[in-house]
Design a protein around this motif. Structure first.
Motif, PDB file in Angstrom:
ATOM      1  N   ARG A  97      -3.427  58.056 -23.183  1.00 43.40           N
ATOM      2  CA  ARG A  97      -3.167  56.983 -22.281  1.00 43.40           C
ATOM      3  C   ARG A  97      -4.329  56.703 -21.223  1.00 43.40           C
ATOM      4  N   VAL A  98      -5.243  57.785 -21.168  1.00 48.55           N
ATOM      5  CA  VAL A  98      -6.412  57.559 -20.366  1.00 48.55           C
ATOM      6  C   VAL A  98      -7.497  56.787 -20.758  1.00 48.55           C
ATOM      7  N   VAL A  99      -7.358  56.382 -22.395  1.00 47.03           N
ATOM      8  CA  VAL A  99      -8.278  55.349 -22.890  1.00 47.03           C
ATOM      9  C   VAL A  99      -7.633  54.258 -22.969  1.00 47.03           C
ATOM     10  N   ASP A 100      -6.265  54.226 -23.307  1.00 41.92           N
ATOM     11  CA  ASP A 100      -5.278  53.113 -23.584  1.00 41.92           C
ATOM     12  C   ASP A 100      -5.358  51.913 -22.133  1.00 41.92           C
ATOM     13  N   ALA A 101      -5.213  53.050 -21.173  1.00 46.31           N
ATOM     14  CA  ALA A 101      -5.039  52.166 -19.814  1.00 46.31           C
ATOM     15  C   ALA A 101      -6.014  51.766 -19.177  1.00 46.31           C
ATOM     16  N   PHE A 102      -7.442  51.809 -19.798  1.00 45.85           N
ATOM     17  CA  PHE A 102      -8.546  51.370 -19.201  1.00 45.85           C
ATOM     18  C   PHE A 102      -8.882  49.783 -19.575  1.00 45.85           C
ATOM     19  N   PRO A 103      -9.478  49.069 -18.724  1.00 38.10           N
ATOM     20  CA  PRO A 103      -9.914  49.500 -17.283  1.00 38.10           C
ATOM     21  C   PRO A 103      -8.610  49.531 -16.148  1.00 38.10           C
ATOM     22  N   TYR A 104      -8.812  50.361 -15.482  1.00 34.91           N
ATOM     23  CA  TYR A 104      -7.463  50.727 -14.409  1.00 34.91           C
ATOM     24  C   TYR A 104      -7.059  49.497 -13.604  1.00 34.91           C
ATOM     25  N   VAL A 105      -8.035  48.450 -13.461  1.00 39.33           N
ATOM     26  CA  VAL A 105      -7.892  47.520 -12.697  1.00 39.33           C
ATOM     27  C   VAL A 105      -7.201  46.384 -12.994  1.00 39.33           C
ATOM     28  N   ILE A 106      -7.171  46.340 -14.558  1.00 41.67           N
ATOM     29  CA  ILE A 106      -6.043  45.692 -15.378  1.00 41.67           C
ATOM     30  C   ILE A 106      -5.573  46.529 -16.443  1.00 41.67           C
ATOM     31  N   PRO A 107      -4.442  47.192 -15.943  1.00 46.30           N
ATOM     32  CA  PRO A 107      -3.882  48.408 -16.838  1.00 46.30           C
ATOM     33  C   PRO A 107      -3.654  48.031 -18.298  1.00 46.30           C
ATOM     34  N   TYR A 108      -3.964  48.881 -19.014  1.00 47.84           N
ATOM     35  CA  TYR A 108      -3.549  48.738 -20.433  1.00 47.84           C
ATOM     36  C   TYR A 108      -4.304  47.717 -21.229  1.00 47.84           C
ATOM     37  N   LEU A 109      -5.322  47.229 -20.651  1.00 52.31           N
ATOM     38  CA  LEU A 109      -6.070  46.038 -21.439  1.00 52.31           C
ATOM     39  C   LEU A 109      -6.688  46.619 -22.811  1.00 52.31           C
ATOM     40  N   VAL A 110      -7.366  47.707 -22.897  1.00 52.31           N
ATOM     41  CA  VAL A 110      -7.687  48.489 -24.121  1.00 52.31           C
ATOM     42  C   VAL A 110      -6.473  48.594 -24.993  1.00 52.31           C
ATOM     43  N   GLY A 111      -5.673  49.159 -24.439  1.00 48.73           N
ATOM     44  CA  GLY A 111      -4.495  49.649 -25.498  1.00 48.73           C
ATOM     45  C   GLY A 111      -3.602  48.304 -25.897  1.00 48.73           C
ATOM     46  N   GLY A 112      -3.680  47.202 -25.160  1.00 43.55           N
ATOM     47  CA  GLY A 112      -2.953  45.834 -25.380  1.00 43.55           C
ATOM     48  C   GLY A 112      -3.879  45.128 -26.558  1.00 43.55           C
ATOM     49  N   ILE A 113      -5.111  45.270 -26.358  1.00 40.52           N
ATOM     50  CA  ILE A 113      -6.149  44.690 -27.280  1.00 40.52           C
ATOM     51  C   ILE A 113      -5.999  45.497 -28.599  1.00 40.52           C
ATOM     52  N   ALA A 114      -5.753  46.728 -28.653  1.00 43.94           N
ATOM     53  CA  ALA A 114      -5.685  47.671 -29.759  1.00 43.94           C
ATOM     54  C   ALA A 114      -4.422  47.440 -30.694  1.00 43.94           C
ATOM     55  N   VAL A 115      -3.328  46.973 -29.804  1.00 44.96           N
ATOM     56  CA  VAL A 115      -2.064  46.614 -30.324  1.00 44.96           C
ATOM     57  C   VAL A 115      -2.294  45.357 -31.183  1.00 44.96           C
ATOM     58  N   ILE A 116      -2.581  44.224 -30.599  1.00 43.41           N
ATOM     59  CA  ILE A 116      -2.812  42.991 -30.965  1.00 43.41           C
ATOM     60  C   ILE A 116      -3.727  42.822 -32.269  1.00 43.41           C
ATOM     61  N   ARG A 117      -4.758  43.693 -32.360  1.00 46.31           N
ATOM     62  CA  ARG A 117      -5.673  43.859 -33.290  1.00 46.31           C
ATOM     63  C   ARG A 117      -5.195  44.528 -34.488  1.00 46.31           C
ATOM     64  N   SER A 118      -4.090  45.346 -34.310  1.00 44.27           N
ATOM     65  CA  SER A 118      -3.487  46.343 -35.440  1.00 44.27           C
ATOM     66  C   SER A 118      -2.557  45.761 -36.270  1.00 44.27           C
ATOM     67  N   ASP A 119      -2.605  45.835 -37.571  1.00 45.46           N
ATOM     68  CA  ASP A 119      -1.541  45.452 -38.336  1.00 45.46           C
ATOM     69  C   ASP A 119      -0.103  46.067 -38.114  1.00 45.46           C
ATOM     70  N   THR A 120      -0.245  47.321 -37.690  1.00 45.94           N
ATOM     71  CA  THR A 120       1.275  48.030 -37.251  1.00 45.94           C
ATOM     72  C   THR A 120       1.335  48.054 -35.834  1.00 45.94           C
ATOM     73  N   ASP A 121       0.660  47.563 -35.252  1.00 40.28           N
ATOM     74  CA  ASP A 121       0.888  47.242 -33.729  1.00 40.28           C
ATOM     75  C   ASP A 121       0.809  48.731 -32.741  1.00 40.28           C
ATOM     76  N   GLN A 122      -0.353  49.329 -33.296  1.00 47.08           N
ATOM     77  CA  GLN A 122      -0.799  50.730 -32.862  1.00 47.08           C
ATOM     78  C   GLN A 122      -1.893  50.600 -31.728  1.00 47.08           C
ATOM     79  N   ARG A 123      -1.594  51.440 -30.441  1.00 47.62           N
ATOM     80  CA  ARG A 123      -2.657  51.534 -29.510  1.00 47.62           C
ATOM     81  C   ARG A 123      -3.376  52.740 -29.942  1.00 47.62           C
ATOM     82  N   PHE A 124      -4.528  53.068 -29.407  1.00 47.97           N
ATOM     83  CA  PHE A 124      -5.477  54.028 -29.861  1.00 47.97           C
ATOM     84  C   PHE A 124      -4.478  55.429 -29.851  1.00 47.97           C
TER      85      PHE A 124
END
Length: 182
Positions: A97-124
């Motif tokens: 979650r330390v990675v997925d929640a980055f950047p902390y000013v927009i929580p979970y932006l990285v994780g959200g993009i990872a989910v959207i770009r994954s065929d199986t909706d997986q965050r990192f």
């Protein structure tokens, strides 16, 4: 399996955030200066809170496959084959979650993009732990053992052997000798 995207996961995380925030309160330092109220955690209070939050996610997902937020939203964390994840993968996905929640000013932006770009909706965290988040009930036929074959009656009327195979102690499971012929 029906994989769950950003929306439900985000609402589940909000519910879990409220629950863990309640756990933070006893460790908070509060102050009010000139009408401005502030809450802060530092030192061991902060470490204790982080440990409680991590334990909340790891224990509930490891043991039950879902936090309270996930239960409310009808979603579960599973392995790709539909089986429970256990504590190891739960720890990996939650430390990530330390990675997925980055950047902390927009929580979970990285994780959200990872989910959207994954065929199986997986965050990192899911990718690294080899887990997926699915809708409850869509894994019903995965990982379930087939039913045992029904016992067929013995054509001679003898009793069926006990489940698990024949008995192993001497003389157990043998039929009494036939009555003497008259």
């Amino acid at each position: 399996m029906r994989y769950i995207g950003v929306g439900r996961r985000f609402v589940a995380l909000l519910i879990d955030g409220l629950i863990t925030a309640l756990a933070w309160m006893p460790f908070a330092e509060t102050s009010s200066v000139d009408g401005v109220y502030s809450i802060r955690w530092d030192g061991m209070d902060f470490v204790i809170h982080l440990a409680l939050t991590l334990a909340y996610f790891v224990v509930l997902e490891g043991a039950f496959g879902a936090t309270i937020g996930k239960v409310v939203l009808g979603i579960r964390v599973r392995r790709p084959d539909g089986s429970r994840i256990g504590f190891g993968p739960a720890l990996i996905r939650n430390l990530a979650r330390v990675v997925d929640a980055f950047p902390y000013v927009i929580p979970y932006l990285v994780g959200g993009i990872a989910v959207i770009r994954s065929d199986t909706d997986q965050r990192f965290g899911d990718r690294w732990a080899k887990t997926v988040v699915i809708l409850v009930g869509t894994d019903a036929n995965v990982g379930i053992e087939p039913p045992a074959m029904a016992a067929t009656p013995d054509p001679y009327g003898l009793p069926s052997p006990p489940p698990g195979g024949p008995p192993t102690e001497p003389g157990a499971g043998t039929l009494p000798p036939p009555p003497p012929a008259t």
